[in-house]
Design a protein around this motif. Structure first.
Motif, PDB file in Angstrom:
ATOM      1  N   LYS A   1     -31.450 -70.345  12.703  1.00  0.00           N
ATOM      2  CA  LYS A   1     -32.775 -70.206  12.119  1.00  0.00           C
ATOM      3  C   LYS A   1     -33.596 -69.210  12.933  1.00  0.00           C
ATOM      4  O   LYS A   1     -34.137 -69.561  13.975  1.00  0.00           O
ATOM      5  CB  LYS A   1     -33.476 -71.567  12.067  1.00  0.00           C
ATOM      6  N   LEU A  39     -27.913 -67.597   7.958  1.00  0.00           N
ATOM      7  CA  LEU A  39     -29.310 -67.592   8.385  1.00  0.00           C
ATOM      8  C   LEU A  39     -30.153 -68.357   7.388  1.00  0.00           C
ATOM      9  O   LEU A  39     -30.026 -68.160   6.179  1.00  0.00           O
ATOM     10  CB  LEU A  39     -29.817 -66.152   8.484  1.00  0.00           C
ATOM     11  N   SER A  40     -31.026 -69.197   7.885  1.00  0.00           N
ATOM     12  CA  SER A  40     -31.909 -69.956   7.008  1.00  0.00           C
ATOM     13  C   SER A  40     -33.353 -69.668   7.384  1.00  0.00           C
ATOM     14  O   SER A  40     -33.724 -69.711   8.550  1.00  0.00           O
ATOM     15  CB  SER A  40     -31.614 -71.451   7.164  1.00  0.00           C
ATOM     16  N   LEU A  41     -34.144 -69.335   6.383  1.00  0.00           N
ATOM     17  CA  LEU A  41     -35.538 -68.975   6.669  1.00  0.00           C
ATOM     18  C   LEU A  41     -36.424 -69.322   5.481  1.00  0.00           C
ATOM     19  O   LEU A  41     -36.115 -68.974   4.341  1.00  0.00           O
ATOM     20  CB  LEU A  41     -35.620 -67.471   6.961  1.00  0.00           C
ATOM     21  N   HIS A  46     -37.929 -62.991   6.013  1.00  0.00           N
ATOM     22  CA  HIS A  46     -36.504 -62.633   5.912  1.00  0.00           C
ATOM     23  C   HIS A  46     -36.253 -61.136   5.854  1.00  0.00           C
ATOM     24  O   HIS A  46     -35.240 -60.666   6.327  1.00  0.00           O
ATOM     25  CB  HIS A  46     -35.874 -63.318   4.688  1.00  0.00           C
ATOM     26  N   PHE A  80     -33.683 -60.945   8.848  1.00  0.00           N
ATOM     27  CA  PHE A  80     -32.260 -60.913   8.462  1.00  0.00           C
ATOM     28  C   PHE A  80     -31.608 -59.566   8.846  1.00  0.00           C
ATOM     29  O   PHE A  80     -30.566 -59.547   9.498  1.00  0.00           O
ATOM     30  CB  PHE A  80     -32.075 -61.212   6.969  1.00  0.00           C
ATOM     31  N   GLY A  94     -27.274 -65.615   3.909  1.00  0.00           N
ATOM     32  CA  GLY A  94     -28.610 -66.160   4.141  1.00  0.00           C
ATOM     33  C   GLY A  94     -29.034 -67.103   3.040  1.00  0.00           C
ATOM     34  O   GLY A  94     -28.449 -67.134   1.953  1.00  0.00           O
ATOM     35  N   GLY A 148     -32.693 -69.794   1.788  1.00  0.00           N
ATOM     36  CA  GLY A 148     -34.084 -70.167   2.005  1.00  0.00           C
ATOM     37  C   GLY A 148     -34.929 -69.741   0.831  1.00  0.00           C
ATOM     38  O   GLY A 148     -34.410 -69.518  -0.270  1.00  0.00           O
ATOM     39  N   ILE A 172     -36.185 -67.121  -0.867  1.00  0.00           N
ATOM     40  CA  ILE A 172     -36.011 -65.668  -0.921  1.00  0.00           C
ATOM     41  C   ILE A 172     -36.134 -65.196  -2.364  1.00  0.00           C
ATOM     42  O   ILE A 172     -35.320 -65.545  -3.218  1.00  0.00           O
ATOM     43  CB  ILE A 172     -34.647 -65.282  -0.318  1.00  0.00           C
ATOM     44  N   ASP A 176     -35.852 -59.411  -3.581  1.00  0.00           N
ATOM     45  CA  ASP A 176     -35.504 -58.991  -2.214  1.00  0.00           C
ATOM     46  C   ASP A 176     -33.998 -58.935  -1.988  1.00  0.00           C
ATOM     47  O   ASP A 176     -33.532 -58.349  -1.005  1.00  0.00           O
ATOM     48  CB  ASP A 176     -36.103 -59.962  -1.185  1.00  0.00           C
ATOM     49  N   LEU A 225     -31.666 -56.867   0.836  1.00  0.00           N
ATOM     50  CA  LEU A 225     -30.999 -57.607   1.911  1.00  0.00           C
ATOM     51  C   LEU A 225     -29.508 -57.286   1.935  1.00  0.00           C
ATOM     52  O   LEU A 225     -28.920 -57.104   3.001  1.00  0.00           O
ATOM     53  CB  LEU A 225     -31.209 -59.114   1.736  1.00  0.00           C
ATOM     54  N   VAL A 274     -26.735 -64.084  -0.597  1.00  0.00           N
ATOM     55  CA  VAL A 274     -28.009 -64.791  -0.445  1.00  0.00           C
ATOM     56  C   VAL A 274     -28.011 -65.982  -1.402  1.00  0.00           C
ATOM     57  O   VAL A 274     -27.737 -65.833  -2.587  1.00  0.00           O
ATOM     58  CB  VAL A 274     -29.196 -63.852  -0.752  1.00  0.00           C
TER      59      VAL A 274
END
Lengths: 135, 316
Positions: free
Chosen positions: A13, A63-65, A70, A74, A93, A95, A97, A101, A105, A113
Motif C-alpha cells: 500500500k 498495489l492497493s490505493l 494512484h 503507481f 493495481g 482500489g 481507480i 485512468d 496506468l 487494474v
C-alpha cells in the motif's frame, strides 16, 4: 509433497491512505490459492516497496490505493522496480481507480487494474495465467 | 541488473554484497533448485563467522517488533544485518501469508540490512527445510549478525537451538505462571529470556517467575551452568530494555567465543544441517516413488503401509 514451488507475491500500500481491508482480502485470497504472499502494511514509499520486492524475490507486486494518488504513486513504484533491476516483475493495481485512468496506468507499466467489485477469482485467475502457474 | 541463475556469477555477486544476487540465490536454495548445491558448496565456506540469533516464542509475543529493534541497535553500530523470518505455510493450499516483514519495514531501504520472509513449507517445529542454506547465503553476503525468527509455535519449537548460536525466548506478562516456565521444551533452550510488553501489568511477576523456574535446577543440586540465562524485560514498541537485551546478546557471544561452547554449538549446527539434508533427500526420493497403484493396493488391502514403505525405501 507437491513439486512446483509456490509463487511469491508482494501486496503493498503506497502513499498515505490507511484503509487496507481490500489489500488484506487480496492477501487472503492469494494465500488460499497457493501463493506465498508478503504484505508490507500501510503507508509505504515506492522506494520501500521496490526494496521489499527485491529482497523477497517476488514474481508480482500488487498495489492497493484508495486515496486517489494512484496516477503518481503507481508509475513511481514501477519506475523504482525497474531501476532496481526488477524488469520482469508483474505490477498490478486495485482500489478506487476511475476507468479513464486505466489506459494511462497501463502505459506506465501497470499490467492490470482491478476496480471495486472485481471478483477475487478473476484476480487469482489473471495471476495464474500470467505468472505461469504450472499446477 | 536482474540476477541471473548462473552460479559462478551469482556467487561472485553475493560475496560482493549485492542484494539482488542474494535474493535470487535464496530463491534457488529455498526451492531446492538443481544449482542450489553448487551455491551451497561455496557459501558454506563463509559459515561460523557471524553471530546467529534465534528469536522464538508464541504468536503475538512481539518477536518481529523486537527483531526490528535489535536491527536498529546493530545499524547504529554500522553492523551489516540479515534477517530470516519464518511464517507457516497452509497445509490446505500450500500458500502462506508472510506477515513479519510488515513490522520491520522501517529498515526496508537500509543497504546494510537484508531481510527475507520464508514459508515453513510443510516443516513443523517453527523453521523451514532450507533454513541452513538461507543462513549461508546471508553469511556469504557479509552479514555479521543474522536474526532468525521462528514461526512461533510456542512450547515445542526446539529445533532452533541446533540452528543458531544464541536463542532468545520471548514471552509476555500474560503468558502464565511459574508452572508454565518449568515445562520442558522451549524453556530449556533459551540463552536469554525476554519478557516483552513489559509496559503491561504483571511484568515484574513474570520476570521473577522465570528467574525462579530457571533457578530450580541449582536448588535440585545440579552444577551451576557456565552461562546462566538472564531474564530481560523489554517493551519492543517503546524500545525500553532493548539496550540491556543487546548487551546480553553480546555477552553471550563473548561467552561462546571464550569458552569451548561456541565450537561445540557450531559442530551441533553442522550435524543438524547434515541431518536435515539427508532426511530431506532420502524421504523425498522415497516419496517420489509412491504411485497411484501403490495407493490402490492399500485400498484393496493387498499390502499394508509398513510393507509398502519398506519396499519403497529400499528401491533405487
Amino acid at each position: 509433497m507437491v513439486r512446483g514451488e509456490p509463487i511469491r507475491v508482494l501486496i503493498a500500500k503506497p502513499g498515505l491512505d490507511g484503509h487496507d481491508r481490500g489489500a488484506k482480502v487480496i492477501v487472503r485470497a492469494l494465500r488460499d490459492a497457493g501463493y506465498e504472499v508478503i504484505y508490507t502494511g500501510i503507508r509505504q514509499t515506492p522506494e520501500m516497496i521496490a526494496a521489499a520486492a527485491l529482497q523477497e524475490d517476488v514474481a508480482a507486486v500488487g498495489l492497493s490505493l484508495l486515496s486517489g494518488a494512484h496516477m503518481t504513486l503507481f508509475p513511481e513504484v514501477v519506475k523504482r522496480l525497474r531501476k532496481a533491476g526488477l524488469k520482469d516483475v508483474l505490477v498490478f493495481g486495485g482500489g478506487i481507480i476511475p476507468e479513464e485512468d486505466v489506459s494511462a496506468l497501463k502505459k506506465a507499466g501497470v499490467r492490470a487494474v482491478f476496480g471495486p467489485g472485481t471478483p477475487l477469482q478473476s484476480i487469482v485467475e489473471y495471476l495464474n495465467e500470467n505468472l505461469k502457474v504450472a499446477r | 541488473m536482474p540476477a541471473k541463475n548462473d552460479p559462478p556469477d551469482l556467487i561472485k555477486r553475493v560475496r560482493r554484497g549485492e542484494h539482488a544476487a542474494a535474493s535470487r540465490a535464496l530463491s534457488l536454495v529455498v526451492n531446492e533448485d538443481a544449482v542450489a548445491d553448487v551455491l551451497a558448496k561455496d557459501f558454506f565456506k563463509c559459515s561460523g563467522v557471524a553471530q546467529k540469533l534465534g528469536v522464538c516464542g508464541p504468536p503475538g509475543a512481539g518477536k518481529s517488533t523486537l527483531l526490528g529493534r535489535l536491527i536498529a541497535r546493530y545499524r547504529a553500530e554500522k553492523i551489516k544485518v540479515g534477517a530470516l523470518m519464518v511464517d507457516p505455510s497452509s497445509s490446505v493450499s500450500g500458500g502462506a501469508f508472510l506477515g513479519d516483514r510488515l513490522r520491520v519495514m522501517e529498515h526496508a531501504t537500509d543497504p546494510g540490512v537484508f531481510m527475507r520472509s520464508l514459508a515453513s513449507r510443510g516443516m513443523i517445529g517453527g523453521l523451514t527445510h532450507a533454513i541452513f542454506g538461507a543462513i549461508h547465503v546471508l553469511e556469504a553476503l557479509g552479514c555479521r549478525k543474522i536474526l532468525v525468527e521462528t514461526v512461533g509455535t510456542g512450547q515445542d519449537e526446539v529445533d532452533i537451538a541446533s540452528v543458531v548460536d544464541t536463542v532468545l525466548c520471548v514471552t509476555t506478562p500474560a503468558m502464565g505462571d511459574e508452572i508454565q516456565a518449568m515445562k520442558a521444551g522451549a524453556m530449556e533452550i533459551g540463552d536469554i529470556f525476554v519478557v516483552n510488553k513489559a509496559d503491561l501489568s504483571g511484568a515484574d511477576r513474570a520476570v521473577s517467575a522465570l528467574r525462579g523456574a530457571l533457578g530450580l535446577g541449582r536448588s535440585a543440586g545440579q552444577e551451576p551452568q557456565a552461562w546462566g540465562p538472564p531474564v530481560v524485560a523489554t517493551s519492543a514498541s517503546s524500545g525500553e530494555g532493548v539496550a540491556e537485551l543487546a548487551e546480553g546478546v553480546e555477552a553471550h557471544w563473548r561467552y561462546l567465543k571464550d569458552s569451548g561452547e561456541g565450537r561445540a554449538r557450531l559442530k551441533k549446527q553442522h550435524a543438524a544441517e547434515l541431518r536435515f539434508w539427508m532426511q530431506r533427500r532420502m524421504i523425498q526420493a522415497a516419496l517420489d516413488r509412491v504411485s497411484d497403484k501403490n495407493l490402490e493396493d492399500l485400498l484393496a488391502l493387498r499390502t499394508d503401509p509398513a510393507s509398502l514403505g519398506r519396499k519403497l525405501m529400499r528401491a533405487r
